[in-house]
Design a protein around this motif. Structure first.
Motif, PDB file in Angstrom:
ATOM      1  N   LEU A  31       0.845  -1.197   0.000  1.00  0.00           N
ATOM      2  CA  LEU A  31       0.000   0.000   0.000  1.00  0.00           C
ATOM      3  C   LEU A  31       0.880   1.247   0.000  1.00  0.00           C
ATOM      4  CD1 LEU A  31      -2.712  -1.021   2.626  1.00  0.00           C
ATOM      5  CD2 LEU A  31      -2.877  -1.141   0.139  1.00  0.00           C
ATOM      6  N   ALA A  32       0.853   1.980  -1.092  1.00  0.00           N
ATOM      7  CA  ALA A  32       1.647   3.208  -1.190  1.00  0.00           C
ATOM      8  C   ALA A  32       1.010   4.109  -2.236  1.00  0.00           C
ATOM      9  CB  ALA A  32       3.102   2.899  -1.556  1.00  0.00           C
ATOM     10  N   ALA A  33       1.195   5.410  -2.074  1.00  0.00           N
ATOM     11  CA  ALA A  33       0.632   6.376  -3.015  1.00  0.00           C
ATOM     12  C   ALA A  33       1.520   7.604  -3.070  1.00  0.00           C
ATOM     13  CB  ALA A  33      -0.786   6.771  -2.604  1.00  0.00           C
ATOM     14  N   ARG A  34       1.416   8.304  -4.174  1.00  0.00           N
ATOM     15  CA  ARG A  34       2.196   9.532  -4.347  1.00  0.00           C
ATOM     16  C   ARG A  34       1.356  10.550  -5.098  1.00  0.00           C
ATOM     17  NH1 ARG A  34       7.737  10.520  -7.797  1.00  0.00           N
ATOM     18  NH2 ARG A  34       8.742  11.985  -6.385  1.00  0.00           N
ATOM     19  N   ILE A  35       1.302  11.763  -4.580  1.00  0.00           N
ATOM     20  CA  ILE A  35       0.521  12.836  -5.200  1.00  0.00           C
ATOM     21  C   ILE A  35       1.461  13.959  -5.615  1.00  0.00           C
ATOM     22  CG2 ILE A  35      -1.371  14.481  -4.938  1.00  0.00           C
ATOM     23  CD1 ILE A  35      -1.154  11.768  -2.387  1.00  0.00           C
ATOM     24  N   ASP A  36       1.393  14.332  -6.886  1.00  0.00           N
ATOM     25  CA  ASP A  36       2.124  15.498  -7.373  1.00  0.00           C
ATOM     26  C   ASP A  36       1.272  16.718  -7.028  1.00  0.00           C
ATOM     27  OD1 ASP A  36       3.138  17.651  -8.960  1.00  0.00           O
ATOM     28  OD2 ASP A  36       4.105  16.207 -10.300  1.00  0.00           O
ATOM     29  N   LEU A  37       1.614  17.389  -5.949  1.00  0.00           N
ATOM     30  CA  LEU A  37       0.772  18.455  -5.417  1.00  0.00           C
ATOM     31  C   LEU A  37       0.700  19.666  -6.353  1.00  0.00           C
ATOM     32  CD1 LEU A  37       1.963  18.256  -1.705  1.00  0.00           C
ATOM     33  CD2 LEU A  37      -0.110  17.283  -2.700  1.00  0.00           C
ATOM     34  N   ARG A  38       1.801  19.955  -7.038  1.00  0.00           N
ATOM     35  CA  ARG A  38       1.797  21.104  -7.956  1.00  0.00           C
ATOM     36  C   ARG A  38       0.846  20.853  -9.121  1.00  0.00           C
ATOM     37  NH1 ARG A  38       3.955  22.216 -12.645  1.00  0.00           N
ATOM     38  NH2 ARG A  38       5.142  20.272 -12.663  1.00  0.00           N
ATOM     39  N   GLN A  39       0.924  19.649  -9.710  1.00  0.00           N
ATOM     40  CA  GLN A  39       0.033  19.328 -10.827  1.00  0.00           C
ATOM     41  C   GLN A  39      -1.426  19.347 -10.379  1.00  0.00           C
ATOM     42  OE1 GLN A  39       0.874  15.788 -13.028  1.00  0.00           O
ATOM     43  NE2 GLN A  39       2.884  16.471 -13.719  1.00  0.00           N
ATOM     44  N   TRP A  40      -1.687  18.817  -9.186  1.00  0.00           N
ATOM     45  CA  TRP A  40      -3.060  18.800  -8.682  1.00  0.00           C
ATOM     46  C   TRP A  40      -3.600  20.223  -8.523  1.00  0.00           C
ATOM     47  CZ3 TRP A  40      -4.517  18.624  -2.936  1.00  0.00           C
ATOM     48  CH2 TRP A  40      -5.909  18.549  -2.795  1.00  0.00           C
ATOM     49  N   GLN A  41      -2.814  21.092  -7.907  1.00  0.00           N
ATOM     50  CA  GLN A  41      -3.268  22.457  -7.665  1.00  0.00           C
ATOM     51  C   GLN A  41      -3.399  23.264  -8.946  1.00  0.00           C
ATOM     52  OE1 GLN A  41      -0.276  23.548  -4.585  1.00  0.00           O
ATOM     53  NE2 GLN A  41      -2.031  23.853  -3.234  1.00  0.00           N
ATOM     54  N   ASN A  42      -2.522  22.971  -9.930  1.00  0.00           N
ATOM     55  CA  ASN A  42      -2.583  23.703 -11.205  1.00  0.00           C
ATOM     56  C   ASN A  42      -3.768  23.265 -12.057  1.00  0.00           C
ATOM     57  OD1 ASN A  42      -0.320  25.102 -10.494  1.00  0.00           O
ATOM     58  ND2 ASN A  42       1.071  23.957 -11.823  1.00  0.00           N
ATOM     59  N   GLY A  43      -4.257  22.043 -11.817  1.00  0.00           N
ATOM     60  CA  GLY A  43      -5.399  21.554 -12.572  1.00  0.00           C
ATOM     61  C   GLY A  43      -5.111  21.261 -14.032  1.00  0.00           C
ATOM     62  N   ASP A  44      -3.823  21.018 -14.387  1.00  0.00           N
ATOM     63  CA  ASP A  44      -3.458  20.797 -15.788  1.00  0.00           C
ATOM     64  C   ASP A  44      -3.116  19.337 -16.080  1.00  0.00           C
ATOM     65  OD1 ASP A  44      -1.126  20.647 -14.367  1.00  0.00           O
ATOM     66  OD2 ASP A  44      -0.059  22.208 -15.469  1.00  0.00           O
ATOM     67  N   SER A  45      -3.519  18.424 -15.186  1.00  0.00           N
ATOM     68  CA  SER A  45      -3.196  17.017 -15.376  1.00  0.00           C
ATOM     69  C   SER A  45      -4.299  16.144 -14.801  1.00  0.00           C
ATOM     70  CB  SER A  45      -1.862  16.685 -14.694  1.00  0.00           C
ATOM     71  OG  SER A  45      -1.623  15.291 -14.687  1.00  0.00           O
ATOM     72  N   ARG A  46      -4.445  14.949 -15.401  1.00  0.00           N
ATOM     73  CA  ARG A  46      -5.372  13.947 -14.871  1.00  0.00           C
ATOM     74  C   ARG A  46      -4.600  12.744 -14.359  1.00  0.00           C
ATOM     75  NH1 ARG A  46     -10.586  15.361 -14.239  1.00  0.00           N
ATOM     76  NH2 ARG A  46     -11.439  13.427 -15.108  1.00  0.00           N
ATOM     77  N   GLN A  47      -3.294  12.934 -14.179  1.00  0.00           N
ATOM     78  CA  GLN A  47      -2.434  11.822 -13.777  1.00  0.00           C
ATOM     79  C   GLN A  47      -1.498  12.230 -12.639  1.00  0.00           C
ATOM     80  OE1 GLN A  47      -0.435  10.400 -17.337  1.00  0.00           O
ATOM     81  NE2 GLN A  47      -2.203  10.918 -18.571  1.00  0.00           N
ATOM     82  N   TYR A  48      -1.984  13.083 -11.759  1.00  0.00           N
ATOM     83  CA  TYR A  48      -1.136  13.582 -10.679  1.00  0.00           C
ATOM     84  C   TYR A  48      -1.075  12.630  -9.483  1.00  0.00           C
ATOM     85  CZ  TYR A  48      -5.789  15.165  -9.171  1.00  0.00           C
ATOM     86  OH  TYR A  48      -7.110  15.227  -8.829  1.00  0.00           O
TER      87      TYR A  48
END
Length: 337
Positions: free
Chosen positions: A155-172
């Motif tokens: 069980l592990a996960a990783r979030i690209d916080l910059r991409q999420w906040q920018n809203g320019d990706s569906r794979q963050y």
């Protein structure tokens, strides 16, 4: 990679006892050992089979009844300085404890890391198990030692916080696909509020198919074909090692510096349906090679994944059978006949 915040919560479960959370009350101090652990953790995570996607989104038409990821809301509060790291990760650990109770025989340590790398910022979560090992103490005696097992990271996960906040990706957002059972994988995705946005394996295979078509269309010499194949695999493997996606425009530039848009335009004009950024799948990449050979005026080159389908080799008779003859070659053969 500077560590902004780090904490470890323990989820205890063994010998049939119910899972229970031993929550940390304070973040960890940043030390050389923690930096080294982060480096090894990233390396282990990049090598895992993962799903890629994004947080579940609230439909605009029915906001009142829409289900939104509690984790995403809590994470947004943390990034807005309305929630501290201990509270954020403690809530995650509580929900994970229920998942451990339902699906895992033992517990482990949940490590949570908020890190910055250049302009990028990541939140990494990983449930790490323990294994028995050995150490040599100051008296040079062998002593038992409990070690974190980075290999067994179900069980592990990783979030690209910059991409999420920018809203320019569906794979963050990426998370591990545990081989232990579908229920655990579904439960973990639900805990995160994650929705799969792209099939990394399928997208990588489609990219390799597009590359094979491109090489065939350009009718490249054997050496040039092999060189471009090596370049593609080297670039994609490097991106996989860094945990970053394959960018189609960047790949096109790497493949041909003289015509940096050639491969990109080939993909777009043929409409392969590829995303601008593709999470690389190591298994698909490792299986992709080109077989080439030249002898007695015959030059043959084909992708390894075609062996057994479009191309067959009979070792007994030493014959290579091509089932789908290229159209251009087929027309030449017909005219000759």
């Amino acid at each position: 990679m500077p560590i902004l915040n780090a904490i470890i919560h323990r989820l205890e479960k063994s010998d049939g006892t119910p899972a229970r959370l031993l929550a940390a009350k304070h973040p960890l101090p940043v030390t050389a050992a923690l930096d080294a652990l982060l480096e090894e953790l990233n390396r282990a995570y990049h090598g895992k089979t993962k799903a890629w996607g994004h947080f579940e989104e609230q439909p605009a038409a029915d906001e009142a009844s829409a289900a939104v990821s509690p984790f995403a809301e809590e994470l947004a509060d943390y990034l807005a300085d309305n929630r501290d790291f201990v509270t954020l990760t403690g809530a995650i650990a509580e929900r994970l404890c229920s998942l451990v109770e339902a699906h895992l025989p033992v517990g482990g340590d949940l490590i949570c890391l908020d890190t910055r790398f250049g302009d990028a910022r990541f939140l990494t979560l990983a449930l790490l198990y323990h294994r028995d090992g050995f150490a040599v103490d100051e008296s040079l005696n062998v002593a038992p030692a409990r070690q974190l097992n980075l290999v067994q990271m179900s069980l592990a996960a990783r979030i690209d916080l910059r991409q999420w906040q920018n809203g320019d990706s569906r794979q963050y957002l990426s998370w591990t696909r545990d081989r232990g059972g579908k229920a655990l994988a579904v439960g973990f995705a639900g805990l995160l509020g994650a929705v799969e946005g792209v099939d990394a394996s399928g997208e990588t295979r489609t990219l390799l198919k597009a590359f094979s078509d491109y090489v065939e269309r350009e009718d490249l010499p054997e050496e040039a074909s092999r060189e471009k194949t090596d370049t593609l695999i080297d670039y994609a493997s490097a991106q996989a090692s860094r945990g970053e996606p394959i960018t189609l425009e960047e790949l096109s530039e790497v493949l041909d510096e003289q015509q940096p848009r050639a491969f990109y335009e080939h993909i777009r004009n043929a409409d392969y349906g590829l995303s601008p950024e593709i999470p690389p799948d190591r298994k698909a990449l490792n299986q992709f090679r080109r077989f080439t050979g030249r002898a007695a005026g015959v030059s043959i080159s084909f992708d390894s994944h075609l062996l057994g389908s479009s191309v067959e080799y009979d070792a007994t008779t030493d014959r290579l059978i091509i089932k789908q003859v290229p159209k251009q070659l087929k027309e030449q053969l017909k005219r000759q006949g």
